[in-house]
Design a protein around this motif. Structure first.
Motif, PDB file in Angstrom:
ATOM      1  N   LYS A   1     -25.875  47.264 -11.752  1.00 29.94           N
ATOM      2  CA  LYS A   1     -26.938  46.761 -10.514  1.00 29.94           C
ATOM      3  C   LYS A   1     -28.116  47.546 -10.227  1.00 29.94           C
ATOM      4  CE  LYS A   1     -28.084  42.830  -9.426  1.00 29.94           C
ATOM      5  NZ  LYS A   1     -29.281  42.026  -9.634  1.00 29.94           N
TER       6      LYS A   1
ATOM      7  N   TYR B   1     -31.252  46.695  -7.449  1.00 29.44           N
ATOM      8  CA  TYR B   1     -32.171  45.758  -6.885  1.00 29.44           C
ATOM      9  C   TYR B   1     -33.331  46.007  -6.865  1.00 29.44           C
ATOM     10  CZ  TYR B   1     -27.377  44.545  -4.679  1.00 29.44           C
ATOM     11  OH  TYR B   1     -26.115  44.330  -4.605  1.00 29.44           O
TER      12      TYR B   1
ATOM     13  N   GLY C   1     -22.347  50.211  -2.659  1.00 30.08           N
ATOM     14  CA  GLY C   1     -22.182  49.639  -3.426  1.00 30.08           C
ATOM     15  C   GLY C   1     -20.982  48.702  -3.454  1.00 30.08           C
ATOM     16  N   LYS C   2     -19.766  48.808  -2.877  1.00 32.10           N
ATOM     17  CA  LYS C   2     -18.611  47.988  -2.825  1.00 32.10           C
ATOM     18  C   LYS C   2     -18.702  46.900  -2.798  1.00 32.10           C
ATOM     19  CE  LYS C   2     -16.786  49.342   0.989  1.00 32.10           C
ATOM     20  NZ  LYS C   2     -18.113  50.075   1.760  1.00 32.10           N
ATOM     21  N   THR C   3     -19.985  46.164  -2.028  1.00 28.39           N
ATOM     22  CA  THR C   3     -19.993  44.597  -1.495  1.00 28.39           C
ATOM     23  C   THR C   3     -20.770  44.186  -3.420  1.00 28.39           C
ATOM     24  OG1 THR C   3     -20.302  44.345   0.365  1.00 28.39           O
ATOM     25  CG2 THR C   3     -20.919  43.345  -0.638  1.00 28.39           C
ATOM     26  N   THR C   4     -21.321  45.332  -3.963  1.00 24.46           N
ATOM     27  CA  THR C   4     -22.297  44.960  -5.471  1.00 24.46           C
ATOM     28  C   THR C   4     -21.120  44.511  -5.612  1.00 24.46           C
ATOM     29  OG1 THR C   4     -24.537  46.991  -4.739  1.00 24.46           O
ATOM     30  CG2 THR C   4     -23.673  45.423  -6.679  1.00 24.46           C
TER      31      THR C   4
ATOM     32  N   LEU D   1     -21.993  36.527  -8.025  1.00 24.89           N
ATOM     33  CA  LEU D   1     -22.771  36.193  -6.936  1.00 24.89           C
ATOM     34  C   LEU D   1     -23.941  37.032  -7.633  1.00 24.89           C
ATOM     35  CD1 LEU D   1     -20.520  36.029  -3.670  1.00 24.89           C
ATOM     36  CD2 LEU D   1     -20.934  33.886  -5.220  1.00 24.89           C
ATOM     37  N   LEU D   2     -23.818  37.519  -8.505  1.00 26.51           N
ATOM     38  CA  LEU D   2     -24.936  38.703  -8.668  1.00 26.51           C
ATOM     39  C   LEU D   2     -24.276  39.289 -10.190  1.00 26.51           C
ATOM     40  CD1 LEU D   2     -24.280  42.262  -5.819  1.00 26.51           C
ATOM     41  CD2 LEU D   2     -26.345  40.273  -6.159  1.00 26.51           C
ATOM     42  N   ARG D   3     -25.286  39.508 -11.111  1.00 27.14           N
ATOM     43  CA  ARG D   3     -25.514  39.737 -12.340  1.00 27.14           C
ATOM     44  C   ARG D   3     -25.716  40.673 -12.718  1.00 27.14           C
ATOM     45  NH1 ARG D   3     -26.139  34.548 -14.923  1.00 27.14           N
ATOM     46  NH2 ARG D   3     -26.812  35.310 -16.674  1.00 27.14           N
TER      47      ARG D   3
END
Lengths: 286, 312
Positions: free
Chosen positions: B14, B16, B43-46, B54-56
């Motif tokens: 992922k 950004y 990168g834990k929350t990612t 919530l993210l792709r």
């Protein structure tokens, strides 16, 4: 260890489809209406909605003080101008900006949209539910405001005004104005919902659209049709003189105008669905 | 469940824009309690948000209980997610928040009210549930988020930094709650930046750094890696030279260095318990007067540095 161990045998949830969507839409609409009625911006929308009626009430007071005797024809023309210029183009436009852009953008700014995204709810269902909540809020503000404008114009004018409103052509006009106001909320609502999803600052495209709607009377007939106000004006029961610079265009027939607005709203909602389906929540930190 | 894998990430990256969130992560989270540990920004929350949809992912695939996360109707009936975000829909009370979540699940109003009550009681918030969340303390907000995440009785629970902001008593209570949920068959995937908080709780651990998974496996294995590493301790005392002389007599001492101000000693040792026994003995004998003792490397960053060095 089996994951089935925690399964709730008393699960009352519908498996999916319309029974589930109906419950989810009802839940979202109730919470959104309540939440948005409580926020400060709603008071501003309400003030904008009642401003045309307040203006008409002020005008009536001046007429009484000046002891002028206005005919219902004059009152009807004044109402048409106030409705189209103040209520439709200004109050409803800005009111819908405030209501509909906030539905998604506001929650992104408040970092609370994930509560909806973490439910077993299709995002398309969420979008429809939020849109319906916005329409309910807009109707709550602008339908009574429209009715208030009619009442303020005709009822103080004595028996002639009451007769015109309750038993004469005024009744049909009232129904038409309410219908136009309701459709205006539906059309502008869809536009601004989409803007709130696409633009980080939806006020910029909203300002551009405001300009486009305001110069609509100067546009050639083909371009006039690429606006919400053109269809709304076509449905208004009393036409308004748009001045010497206006380029004349045939009014769109009522069925075409209604269908056109509903189709436009549906198309915009489909675009918004595509957007919300791919929406990622990045509130700005990791 | 596909081969006892609750959550599967296959070559997931992922970005950004040009900023890396996570890179080439392949993981299979089995049943039980798995902890995702890494320093802030690792990168834990990612990763959690990718799992929750919530993210792709920019690249790769994610599956939760066999479903891709962009099928919320399938995924969130059996998944609960307690996010790190400390914000709530405006104007709600704790009870309303949990009730809203259950109604969005499709529960009828009476069923939602009953389940909300149970979840609120479970996290010990019955007394404050009817107050507005805006007036809650950090610990209360954390608990009500947890109630929201478990109210629909999920099979898998994602918890992003669930111990953040909790005082020691609340931490102990929340950890006990996780254990009891796990004992009932709930599978937990939680993130934390503090390894020692989760190592008593977890069956497995995944260590992340700078967007990469640097170690994963049973918690015992990771702990052993840590044990093999010398611990660093800083002692402030009046006669550090005398302490250094005794420390050097111990086989497990790797390094002992006097401070420039001659009021402190920096020690690296492979037997931290042995060092503390020696320190107690010397202090009790009155040979030195100890002002302060502090571990110099208990933060998780140091552990990762060690693990990464070891792998290189």
């Amino acid at each position: 260890m089996s994951v089935a161990a925690a399964t709730d045998t008393r699960d009352s949830r519908p498996a999916g489809g319309w029974p589930l969507w109906r419950r989810q839409i009802a839940a979202v609409v109730s919470i959104e209406v309540r939440k948005n009625l409580l926020r400060g911006g709603s008071l501003l929308v309400l003030l904008m909605a009642v401003a045309p009626a307040a203006f008409l009430a002020l005008r009536w007071a001046i007429v009484v003080v000046a002891r002028r005797d206005e005919t219902t024809a004059v009152e009807t023309a004044v109402l048409a101008q106030v409705f189209q210029i103040f209520l439709l183009r200004t109050a409803m436009f800005f009111g819908c900006v405030g209501i509909f852009t906030h539905l998604f953008r506001g929650e992104i700014l408040q970092r609370s949209l994930h509560y909806y995204f973490l439910a077993p709810m299709r995002r398309e269902v969420l979008l429809v539910a939020k849109y319906l909540a916005g329409v309910v809020l807009a109707w709550t503000a602008f339908l009574p405001a429209t009715l208030g404008s009619l009442v303020v114009v005709y009822l103080p004018s004595g028996a002639a005004g009451r007769e015109y409103l309750l038993h004469g052509p005024g009744l049909g006009q009232a129904v038409a104005y309410l219908g136009v106001a309701a459709l205006g909320c539906v059309g502008y609502g869809a536009v601004f919902l989409l803007m709130g999803l696409w633009a980080r600052n939806p006020l910029l495209p909203a300002a551009a659209l405001l300009g486009w709607e305001w110069i609509n009377f100067l546009l050639p007939p083909m371009l006039k049709r690429l606006s919400v106000i053109h269809y709304l004006q076509s449905l208004c029961p009393v036409p308004v003189d748009q001045g010497p610079l206006a380029l004349p265009a045939e009014a769109t027939s009522a069925p075409v105008a209604i269908l056109g607005l509903l189709l436009l709203a549906a198309l915009l909602l489909v675009l918004a669905m595509r957007r919300v389906r791919r929406l990622e929540l990045v509130y700005g930190e990791d | 469940m596909s081969g006892e894998r609750l959550i599967e990430l296959a070559d997931v990256s992922k970005f950004y824009g040009e900023v890396l969130g996570v890179n080439r992560v392949s993981l299979a989270i089995p049943p039980g309690i798995t902890s995702l540990v890494g320093p802030n920004g690792s990168g834990k929350t990612t990763l959690m948000n990718l799992v929750a949809g919530l993210l792709r992912p920019t690249r790769g695939t994610v599956r939760v209980l066999g479903h891709p996360p962009d099928e919320p109707e399938a995924v969130f009936r059996t998944l609960g997610y307690c996010t790190q975000w400390d914000s709530f829909p405006r104007g709600l009370s704790g009870r309303e928040l949990v009730d809203l979540g259950l109604r969005l699940q499709g529960h009828s109003a009476p069923a939602a009210a009953e389940l909300a009550e149970q979840a609120i009681a479970r996290v010990g918030m019955s007394g404050a549930a009817d107050r507005r969340i805006a007036g809650y303390s950090k610990g209360m907000r954390q608990r009500i988020k947890l109630a929201h995440a478990i109210a629909h009785r999920p099979q898998v629970l994602l918890l992003d930094e669930p111990l953040n902001g909790l005082d020691p008593l609340a931490r102990a209570e929340v950890i006990a709650l996780f254990r009891s949920l796990a004992a009932e068959g709930l599978h937990v995937f939680l993130s934390s930046h503090i390894l020692h908080e989760v190592d008593l709780l977890s069956d497995r651990v995944v260590l992340m750094r700078a967007g990469y998974v640097v170690a994963e496996g049973a918690i015992r294995g990771v702990r052993e890696e840590m044990t093999a590493r010398p611990s660093q301790i800083l002692v402030r005392c009046d006669r550090p030279g005398r302490l250094a002389a005794q420390v050097f007599e111990q086989n497990h001492t790797v390094e002992a260095k006097l401070h420039d101000d001659e009021r402190g000693l920096f020690v690296r040792t492979r037997d931290v318990d042995g060092f503390y026994r020696l320190l107690n003995r010397v202090a009790a004998a009155g040979e030195i007067e100890v002002e302060a003792v502090a571990p110099a490397d208990e933060d998780v960053n140091a552990v990762y540095e060690y693990l990464i060095e070891d792998k290189e």
